[in-house]
Design an enzyme around this catalytic site. Structure first.
Site, PDB file in Angstrom:
ATOM      1  N   THR A 194      95.945  38.508   0.136  1.00  0.00           N
ATOM      2  CA  THR A 194      96.917  39.409  -0.477  1.00  0.00           C
ATOM      3  C   THR A 194      98.016  38.859  -1.285  1.00  0.00           C
ATOM      4  O   THR A 194      98.660  39.526  -2.194  1.00  0.00           O
ATOM      5  CB  THR A 194      97.925  40.266   0.947  1.00  0.00           C
ATOM      6  OG1 THR A 194      98.104  39.022   1.732  1.00  0.00           O
ATOM      7  CG2 THR A 194      96.834  41.156   1.633  1.00  0.00           C
ATOM      8  N   GLY A 195      98.070  37.584  -1.284  1.00  0.00           N
ATOM      9  CA  GLY A 195      98.845  36.840  -2.415  1.00  0.00           C
ATOM     10  C   GLY A 195      98.573  36.858  -3.881  1.00  0.00           C
ATOM     11  O   GLY A 195      97.200  37.217  -3.935  1.00  0.00           O
ATOM     12  N   LEU A 205     103.599  31.348   6.885  1.00  0.00           N
ATOM     13  CA  LEU A 205     103.765  32.778   6.654  1.00  0.00           C
ATOM     14  C   LEU A 205     102.521  33.411   6.339  1.00  0.00           C
ATOM     15  O   LEU A 205     102.278  34.655   6.073  1.00  0.00           O
ATOM     16  CB  LEU A 205     104.524  32.757   5.095  1.00  0.00           C
ATOM     17  CG  LEU A 205     105.926  32.097   5.278  1.00  0.00           C
ATOM     18  CD1 LEU A 205     106.675  32.025   3.799  1.00  0.00           C
ATOM     19  CD2 LEU A 205     106.943  32.780   6.229  1.00  0.00           C
ATOM     20  N   ALA A 206     101.516  32.605   6.122  1.00  0.00           N
ATOM     21  CA  ALA A 206     100.003  33.323   6.119  1.00  0.00           C
ATOM     22  C   ALA A 206      99.754  34.208   7.141  1.00  0.00           C
ATOM     23  O   ALA A 206     100.023  33.872   8.260  1.00  0.00           O
ATOM     24  CB  ALA A 206      99.074  32.233   5.822  1.00  0.00           C
ATOM     25  N   TYR A 214      99.666  44.188  15.394  1.00  0.00           N
ATOM     26  CA  TYR A 214     100.332  43.449  14.521  1.00  0.00           C
ATOM     27  C   TYR A 214     101.696  42.787  15.318  1.00  0.00           C
ATOM     28  O   TYR A 214     101.987  41.601  15.544  1.00  0.00           O
ATOM     29  CB  TYR A 214     100.884  43.979  13.433  1.00  0.00           C
ATOM     30  CG  TYR A 214     101.615  43.237  12.410  1.00  0.00           C
ATOM     31  CD1 TYR A 214     101.214  42.597  11.283  1.00  0.00           C
ATOM     32  CD2 TYR A 214     103.129  43.427  12.615  1.00  0.00           C
ATOM     33  CE1 TYR A 214     102.273  41.676  10.651  1.00  0.00           C
ATOM     34  CE2 TYR A 214     103.957  42.845  11.721  1.00  0.00           C
ATOM     35  CZ  TYR A 214     103.288  41.959  10.925  1.00  0.00           C
ATOM     36  OH  TYR A 214     104.325  41.412   9.854  1.00  0.00           O
TER      37      TYR A 214
END
Ligand code: UD1
Length: 311
Positions: free
Chosen positions: A36-37, A79-80, A147
């Site tokens: 997503t980065g 943060l991944a 999540y």
């Protein structure tokens, strides 16, 4: 100068965190698999001599431990993640792999290679749908998505490792983060990123419900600074902190700021409230101040103004 490894370095929060660490004079190793980065988010960092980038998957067996063993960072900012609450509902297995198992791999890599500190991207999603505002770190946690559950489990995994093996662990419960580089691609992307893209292209926006719903919107610049402090401030103890402003902003207020910048934009349309939405979210910010000396500084008005001007 510290050496910090940032996982998810090319993401929205990751790339701003990298930029902030570099600006403060630290050396940074970035890891991202571009799921997503985006490489473009690291354009400035890639030109900096104190930045090294590795393309790779934090959840791939052995990959993170090998990287940590090679670069030997002082701290890891993890943060991944699978960042979409919606995707965690459609693919709970992937959520488990990326948001729980990967956290364990980070904890183990840190233990095996003597990393002294881990900073973790947790979320206000750990609280679930509660009306007990403002949400304090001690408020009951009742996640309502895979999540949110994964973020809460990850906090426990990291804090347990920290207590057992002598690492400092900081779990940062981000509230609604907004700012440049946030991806507006999905209907479930952050509302400010969606509104920004639509106003920019001359389209009107849809508010689901009456617009009186409120969120604790925090600028990504403040979040990046909170990450810098958690990773590098001296004499920090392990713990959990909300990363929020303590101020509630309604969607009508957000739209009001956009409308002032785009006076010719089409009128706002109101649609039915989104299923599963919570009406309000608001964090208590005092703990981050006490533990890290962190206070949010960017108002929604200022942060939106910057986003609108610079994108
Ligand atoms: C967050 C998650 C979302 C999750 C929800 C429940 C993010 C970015 N979103 O949503 O995936 O399902 O928690 O845990 O983390 N809105 C509009 N118009 C739009 C888009 C959104 O009115 O075009 C409204 C939403 O209905 C909501 C508010 O804006 O009332 C904020 O939405 P969002 O940015 O998705 O944040 P959360 O609701 O906190």
């Amino acid at each position: 100068m510290a050496h910090v490894l940032v996982t998810g370095a090319a993401g929205f929060i990751g790339s701003h965190t990298v930029d902030r660490l570099l600006a403060a004079g630290h050396a940074v190793t970035g890891l991202d698999n571009f799921r997503t980065g985006r490489r473009a988010n690291l354009a400035a960092a890639l030109a900096a001599p104190r930045f090294a980038f590795h393309e790779g998957d934090v959840a791939a067996p052995g990959a993170l431990a090998a990287l940590v063993g090679t670069v030997r960072p002082d701290a890891v900012i993890h943060l991944a993640a699978l960042v979409s609450v919606q995707e965690s509902m459609t693919d709970p297995d992937l959520n488990y792999a990326l948001n729980v198992h990967a956290t364990h791999l980070v904890a183990e890599a840190a233990r095996l290679h003597g990393v002294r500190r881990i900073v973790f991207a947790s979320s206000a999603a750990v609280y679930g749908d509660t009306a007990d505002f403002p949400l304090r770190e001690t408020t009951e946690k009742s996640p309502i998505s895979p999540y949110g559950a994964a973020k809460l489990a990850s906090e426990a995994i990291l804090l347990g490792h920290g207590a057992a093996f002598g690492l400092t662990v900081r779990c940062q419960r981000y509230f609604n983060v907004f700012g440049p580089r946030q991806d507006p691609a999905s209907p479930y992307s952050g509302v400010i990123s969606i509104f920004d893209r639509r106003y920019r292209s001359g389209q009107g926006v849809t508010i689901y419900g009456d617009g009186q719903q409120t969120r604790d919107f925090i600028s990504v610049h403040d979040v990046a600074r909170a990450n810098l402090l958690a990773a590098t401030a001296p004499a920090v103890a392990s713990g959990v902190a909300n990363i929020c402003t303590g101020r509630a902003t309604s969607l009508l207020e957000v739209v009001g700021v956009f409308a002032r910048h785009y006076p010719a934009a089409p009128a706002v349309v109101h649609g039915a409230p989104r299923t599963g939405d919570i009406l309000h979210s608001l964090g208590a910010p005092a703990h981050a101040d006490a533990a890290l000396g962190f206070r949010a500084e960017v108002s929604v008005e200022t942060g939106l103004g910057e986003l609108i001007r610079t994108g």
